[in-house]
Design a protein around this motif. Structure first.
Motif, PDB file in Angstrom:
ATOM      1  N   PHE A  11      -3.524   7.540   2.191  1.00 31.05           N
ATOM      2  CA  PHE A  11      -2.721   7.186   3.370  1.00 31.05           C
ATOM      3  C   PHE A  11      -1.819   6.003   3.041  1.00 31.05           C
ATOM      4  CE2 PHE A  11      -2.152   4.690   7.268  1.00 31.05           C
ATOM      5  CZ  PHE A  11      -1.733   5.647   8.181  1.00 31.05           C
ATOM      6  N   ARG A  12      -0.499   6.287   3.062  1.00 32.37           N
ATOM      7  CA  ARG A  12       0.496   5.233   2.840  1.00 32.37           C
ATOM      8  C   ARG A  12       0.228   4.448   1.548  1.00 32.37           C
ATOM      9  NH1 ARG A  12       4.834   4.669   4.936  1.00 32.37           N
ATOM     10  NH2 ARG A  12       4.758   2.703   6.052  1.00 32.37           N
ATOM     11  N   GLN A  13      -0.110   3.158   1.625  1.00 29.48           N
ATOM     12  CA  GLN A  13      -0.321   2.346   0.425  1.00 29.48           C
ATOM     13  C   GLN A  13      -1.690   2.585  -0.217  1.00 29.48           C
ATOM     14  OE1 GLN A  13       1.468  -1.072   2.897  1.00 29.48           O
ATOM     15  NE2 GLN A  13       1.165  -1.979   0.898  1.00 29.48           N
ATOM     16  N   PHE A  14      -2.547   3.340   0.458  1.00 28.38           N
ATOM     17  CA  PHE A  14      -3.917   3.541  -0.044  1.00 28.38           C
ATOM     18  C   PHE A  14      -4.005   4.853  -0.830  1.00 28.38           C
ATOM     19  CE2 PHE A  14      -4.176   0.821   3.633  1.00 28.38           C
ATOM     20  CZ  PHE A  14      -5.114  -0.137   3.273  1.00 28.38           C
ATOM     21  N   SER A  15      -4.215   4.753  -2.133  1.00 25.97           N
ATOM     22  CA  SER A  15      -4.355   5.961  -2.960  1.00 25.97           C
ATOM     23  C   SER A  15      -5.830   6.206  -3.245  1.00 25.97           C
ATOM     24  CB  SER A  15      -3.574   5.811  -4.263  1.00 25.97           C
ATOM     25  OG  SER A  15      -4.097   4.763  -5.039  1.00 25.97           O
ATOM     26  N   GLY A  16      -6.223   7.472  -3.256  1.00 28.94           N
ATOM     27  CA  GLY A  16      -7.632   7.806  -3.444  1.00 28.94           C
ATOM     28  C   GLY A  16      -8.447   7.370  -2.240  1.00 28.94           C
ATOM     29  N   GLU A  17      -9.759   7.200  -2.436  1.00 28.51           N
ATOM     30  CA  GLU A  17     -10.637   6.772  -1.341  1.00 28.51           C
ATOM     31  C   GLU A  17     -10.750   5.247  -1.321  1.00 28.51           C
ATOM     32  OE1 GLU A  17     -14.305   8.630  -0.560  1.00 28.51           O
ATOM     33  OE2 GLU A  17     -13.670  10.614  -1.243  1.00 28.51           O
ATOM     34  N   ASN A  18     -10.697   4.693  -0.097  1.00 26.58           N
ATOM     35  CA  ASN A  18     -10.807   3.244   0.074  1.00 26.58           C
ATOM     36  C   ASN A  18     -11.751   2.993   1.247  1.00 26.58           C
ATOM     37  OD1 ASN A  18      -8.330   2.011  -1.655  1.00 26.58           O
ATOM     38  ND2 ASN A  18      -7.745   3.971  -0.736  1.00 26.58           N
ATOM     39  N   LEU A  58       6.781   6.475  11.994  1.00 26.57           N
ATOM     40  CA  LEU A  58       7.427   6.580  10.688  1.00 26.57           C
ATOM     41  C   LEU A  58       8.745   7.334  10.853  1.00 26.57           C
ATOM     42  CD1 LEU A  58       4.524   7.592   8.263  1.00 26.57           C
ATOM     43  CD2 LEU A  58       5.688   5.397   8.361  1.00 26.57           C
ATOM     44  N   PRO A  59       9.812   6.903  10.162  1.00 18.00           N
ATOM     45  CA  PRO A  59      11.078   7.647  10.226  1.00 18.00           C
ATOM     46  C   PRO A  59      10.899   9.097   9.803  1.00 18.00           C
ATOM     47  CG  PRO A  59      11.380   5.534   9.133  1.00 18.00           C
ATOM     48  CD  PRO A  59       9.907   5.724   9.305  1.00 18.00           C
ATOM     49  N   ASP A  60      10.045   9.303   8.778  1.00 20.54           N
ATOM     50  CA  ASP A  60       9.739  10.645   8.288  1.00 20.54           C
ATOM     51  C   ASP A  60       8.221  10.826   8.298  1.00 20.54           C
ATOM     52  OD1 ASP A  60       9.422  13.055   7.055  1.00 20.54           O
ATOM     53  OD2 ASP A  60      10.580  12.562   5.257  1.00 20.54           O
ATOM     54  N   PRO A  61       7.669  11.513   9.305  1.00 20.94           N
ATOM     55  CA  PRO A  61       6.207  11.680   9.429  1.00 20.94           C
ATOM     56  C   PRO A  61       5.565  12.321   8.201  1.00 20.94           C
ATOM     57  CG  PRO A  61       7.345  12.446  11.405  1.00 20.94           C
ATOM     58  CD  PRO A  61       8.394  12.201  10.377  1.00 20.94           C
ATOM     59  N   ASP A  62       6.354  13.092   7.436  1.00 19.83           N
ATOM     60  CA  ASP A  62       5.791  13.747   6.255  1.00 19.83           C
ATOM     61  C   ASP A  62       5.504  12.757   5.126  1.00 19.83           C
ATOM     62  OD1 ASP A  62       5.807  16.352   7.316  1.00 19.83           O
ATOM     63  OD2 ASP A  62       7.943  16.549   6.890  1.00 19.83           O
ATOM     64  N   LYS A  63       6.064  11.539   5.234  1.00 18.64           N
ATOM     65  CA  LYS A  63       5.861  10.540   4.185  1.00 18.64           C
ATOM     66  C   LYS A  63       4.629   9.685   4.446  1.00 18.64           C
ATOM     67  CE  LYS A  63      10.541  10.238   2.392  1.00 18.64           C
ATOM     68  NZ  LYS A  63      11.671   9.361   2.034  1.00 18.64           N
ATOM     69  N   ILE A  64       3.662  10.263   5.141  1.00 21.03           N
ATOM     70  CA  ILE A  64       2.398   9.579   5.398  1.00 21.03           C
ATOM     71  C   ILE A  64       1.553   9.503   4.134  1.00 21.03           C
ATOM     72  CG2 ILE A  64       1.130  11.657   6.079  1.00 21.03           C
ATOM     73  CD1 ILE A  64      -0.161   9.986   8.301  1.00 21.03           C
ATOM     74  N   ILE A  65       1.807  10.396   3.180  1.00 20.73           N
ATOM     75  CA  ILE A  65       1.025  10.453   1.946  1.00 20.73           C
ATOM     76  C   ILE A  65       1.441   9.330   1.000  1.00 20.73           C
ATOM     77  CG2 ILE A  65       2.631  12.032   0.774  1.00 20.73           C
ATOM     78  CD1 ILE A  65       0.143  13.404  -0.455  1.00 20.73           C
ATOM     79  N   ASN A  66       0.479   8.822   0.229  1.00 22.23           N
ATOM     80  CA  ASN A  66       0.745   7.776  -0.749  1.00 22.23           C
ATOM     81  C   ASN A  66       1.823   8.242  -1.735  1.00 22.23           C
ATOM     82  OD1 ASN A  66      -0.053   6.681  -3.695  1.00 22.23           O
ATOM     83  ND2 ASN A  66      -0.476   5.119  -2.160  1.00 22.23           N
ATOM     84  N   LYS A 657      -0.829  -0.266  -4.970  1.00 28.17           N
ATOM     85  CA  LYS A 657      -2.122   0.307  -4.615  1.00 28.17           C
ATOM     86  C   LYS A 657      -3.015  -0.805  -4.087  1.00 28.17           C
ATOM     87  CE  LYS A 657      -6.091   2.904  -6.340  1.00 28.17           C
ATOM     88  NZ  LYS A 657      -6.733   3.590  -7.475  1.00 28.17           N
ATOM     89  N   VAL A 658      -3.721  -0.519  -2.980  1.00 27.44           N
ATOM     90  CA  VAL A 658      -4.542  -1.522  -2.314  1.00 27.44           C
ATOM     91  C   VAL A 658      -5.973  -1.459  -2.835  1.00 27.44           C
ATOM     92  CG1 VAL A 658      -5.409  -2.327  -0.086  1.00 27.44           C
ATOM     93  CG2 VAL A 658      -3.097  -1.400  -0.254  1.00 27.44           C
ATOM     94  N   PHE A 659      -6.570  -2.646  -3.017  1.00 25.69           N
ATOM     95  CA  PHE A 659      -7.969  -2.746  -3.451  1.00 25.69           C
ATOM     96  C   PHE A 659      -8.728  -3.666  -2.496  1.00 25.69           C
ATOM     97  CE2 PHE A 659      -5.495  -1.916  -7.276  1.00 25.69           C
ATOM     98  CZ  PHE A 659      -6.223  -0.907  -7.895  1.00 25.69           C
TER      99      PHE A 659
END
Length: 666
Positions: A11-18, A58-66, A657-659
């Motif tokens: 989700f957004r800045q979060f890649s993989g599981e957090n 979001l301006p583009d809802p499809d860009k919710i993915i990281n 990527k967020v940690f």
């Protein structure tokens, strides 16, 4: 409800599981997340909002993915974007899962393939349950209503805005109070009564040949149509006014931030005007116009030169204009022709008749006057010549004054020019805000015009309602003659009584809540503020001001603005919980509210931090607090360390990527 954990996947800045777990300990209800600006705090708040309510701006809802994950994804493949929140409520653990499957099209763009929303839990009887979509949304809204969600999730910007007493802030507070009181339910019922039931009942009244009743019914219909049109216009104008008010407040804020810029621009303008004025004065000194009477170099130096020349030839002039032997009988300024005229008219210039003796004296005088004797003319010229020479000091002074004036103005011109260059250098480093003043004036005029129009329409509505009341009285009188119409009229009167009861009930609730809000805000504000003489005063429109209890003076520092904002958040949450608990008491249930807050310690001085920090964990049953590490260390940490249940450090790498790193339980 208390949040036990959140798992953010792609989700957004979060890649993989957090996975992030929160403290649900009643004694240690505080979870601290140390996070720098830009590390993903806002995205974390968005993750909660999206999971619970499906809200995502979001301006583009499809860009919710990281973005990084999406770039690595093969074309015509898809990946899930999920946020999973685990929460506890009244002894039941709920797993709330919102997942959107995003595909990568052949052209490399993102496209949402599907979205699911489900809640799984084990009920009080031990049965495993899974609710989806609308059923799941109902569960969430029963526990943590969407309309109140804005008061559980606060980012730093919203805290700042709430403390600015802006139109948006007033709307924020007003909306919170309306949601707490469920005023929308009352409003909906009132609309049904006023706009549907009563018109329907009126439509069923039959004129039955009564011309007066028929006229009254038609007149009533026309008035209602006009009222509807006016209300629609007022509603739109009010919306416009809210937007304009917000724009004006933003412009005021921008102007205040650039107050120095405006002052410098004014200085620049004044210095340029002064420079132009000096240039014009110097030009007038050097190149005077034909009709000007101002002193100038050509005039002054011409006079000075002539006077100097006259002084140089003084001795020769006096020698050649020797009039020492001029008769004492001669009179300067008169000639023989004048004497002849007096004798001929036998009348003196004083108006007295001339006698014989006077005529003889006048005839004797003629021999000493021009044209018989030119010495008297020469004497007059000599006198004026010497008079000019006697004025040479004045001419010298005038000449020196104009020279001094020239060099003084020239020096001032050069100084002003240097000042203009200095100001110009400053202007290159700041924003030109003159256009902001013009824009503000334009918006203020529009704001005033729209307010005036609303006033006119509201006055029209008052007159129309007075007419409507009279018509309704007439209809009530006319319908007494038939049983069917009488029944409809009684129903109308009953509906109107219900509307009055609703209005009275709402006003009473608003008044009680308004007092409660004032009390609760001041309870927090007085504890957090180091100036115990100050209080917050909130009016019925939710404008507030900070006032000295003793002097009545009003002032609001930046720190007090933030403290007031936090006091409002605490008060609204407390009132909401009390209202919800009153309803739950009948079911012997307990209400628990969480609060996620971006702590604004950077805007507070040491005294304010010391006052507000110990209060934050008491704002809600569970508090999740974002804080920048250097702002947390010291006073804040010492004030809250005994109630910290979980503590994390939130960072991101070069790929954004967020940690999360757990720092351990305190």
């Amino acid at each position: 409800m208390k949040f036990k954990s959140i798992n953010i996947i792609n989700f957004r800045q979060f890649s993989g599981e957090n996975l992030l777990e929160f403290s649900v300990n009643d004694e240690k209800n505080l979870t601290i997340i140390h996070a720098m600006n830009g590390s993903g705090k806002t995205t974390l708040l968005q993750a909660f909002n999206w999971c619970l309510y499906g809200k995502m701006k979001l301006p583009d809802p499809d860009k919710i993915i990281n973005e990084t994950i999406f770039q690595q994804l093969e074309k015509q493949s898809s990946l899930p974007v999920s946020v999973i929140v685990v929460a506890s409520h009244e002894g039941i653990e709920y797993t709330i899962d919102r997942t959107r499957r995003v595909s990568k099209l052949i052209d490399g763009t993102a496209k949402t393939f599907s979205e699911t929303f489900k809640i799984s839990y084990i009920d009080s009887q031990g049965n495993s349950k899974i609710e989806t979509m609308e059923s799941a949304e109902n569960i969430i809204n029963n526990i943590l209503p969407e309309k109140m969600s804005a008061y559980f999730l606060f980012d730093g910007e919203r805290i700042k805005n709430l403390g600015e007493n802006s139109a948006q802030a007033r709307k924020d507070i007003s909306t919170g109070i309306k949601n707490i009181l469920n005023i929308d339910v009352y409003d909906s019922l009132k609309v049904i009564l006023e706009r549907k039931l009563i018109p329907l009942l009126h439509s069923q009244i039959k004129s039955e040949g009564s011309e007066k009743l028929d006229t009254a019914i038609n007149a009533r219909s026309l008035i209602l149509q006009q009222l509807d049109r006016n209300e629609i216009t007022i509603k739109q104008l009010s919306k416009d006014i809210d937007e304009l008010s917000e724009d004006i407040e933003k412009l005021n804020h921008q102007i205040s931030l650039n107050a120095d810029a405006f002052e410098i621009q004014e200085q620049y303008k004044q210095k340029n005007q002064h420079f132009e004025s000096l240039t014009e004065d110097l030009n007038d000194l050097l190149y005077p116009g034909k009709k000007t009477s101002k002193p100038s170099f050509p005039k002054t130096y011409t006079k000075y030169t002539i006077t100097k020349l006259l002084s140089l030839i003084k001795d020769d002039v006096i020698l050649n204009l020797d009039t020492s032997n001029i008769s004492k009988e001669a009179i300067a300024g008169i000639n023989a022709e004048a004497i002849d005229t007096i004798i001929e008219k036998n009348l003196c210039i004083c108006g007295r008749k001339v006698g014989q003796n006077e005529k003889e004296l006048l005839c004797d005088l003629k021999q000493y006057l021009p044209p018989h004797d030119h010495r008297v003319l020469v004497h007059g010229f000599k006198e004026r010549y010497l008079e000019k020479l006697n004025n040479i000091e004045e001419v010298e002074t005038e000449k020196q004054q104009i020279v001094d004036s020239y060099f003084d103005k020239e020096e001032k011109k050069q100084t002003t020019f240097e000042e203009i260059k200095s100001i110009d250098r400053k202007l290159t480093q700041i924003t030109d805000i003159s256009h902001l003043h013009l824009l503000k004036q334009e918006k203020q005029r529009t704001y005033d015009d729209k307010n005036k129009t609303i006033g006119i329409l509201e006055h029209q509505n008052t007159e129309l309602k007075n007419k409507l009341e009279k018509i309704d009285n007439d209809i009530s009188l006319y319908t007494k003659y038939t049983n069917e119409n009488q029944k409809h009229q009684e129903s109308i009167e009953y509906a109107n009584d219900l509307i009055k009861i609703l209005d009275t009930t709402i006003e009473k609730k608003k008044s009680d809540i308004h007092k409660k809000l004032n009390d609760e805000v001041n309870a927090v504000f007085s504890s957090a503020s180091h100036k115990k003489s100050k209080e917050v005063v909130i009016d019925s429109n939710y404008n507030y001001k900070i006032r000295d209890k003793y002097t009545g003076s009003e002032a609001l520092s930046e720190g007090e603005s933030i403290i007031t904002s936090l006091s409002l958040i605490s008060a609204i949450l407390k009132i909401a919980k009390e209202q919800a608990q009153t309803k739950k008491n009948e079911l012997e249930a307990t209400v628990e509210y969480p609060l996620i807050l971006d702590a604004p310690f950077a805007k507070l001085d040491t005294a304010h931090i010391s006052g507000i920090a110990p209060l934050l964990p008491k704002f809600a049953d569970q508090v999740i607090l974002f804080s920048i590490d250097q702002q947390f260390k010291g006073i804040v940490e010492e004030s809250v360390k005994h109630v910290i249940g979980k503590q994390y450090e939130m960072t991101n790498d070069e790929d954004k990527k967020v940690f999360f790193k757990e720092l351990g339980e305190e």
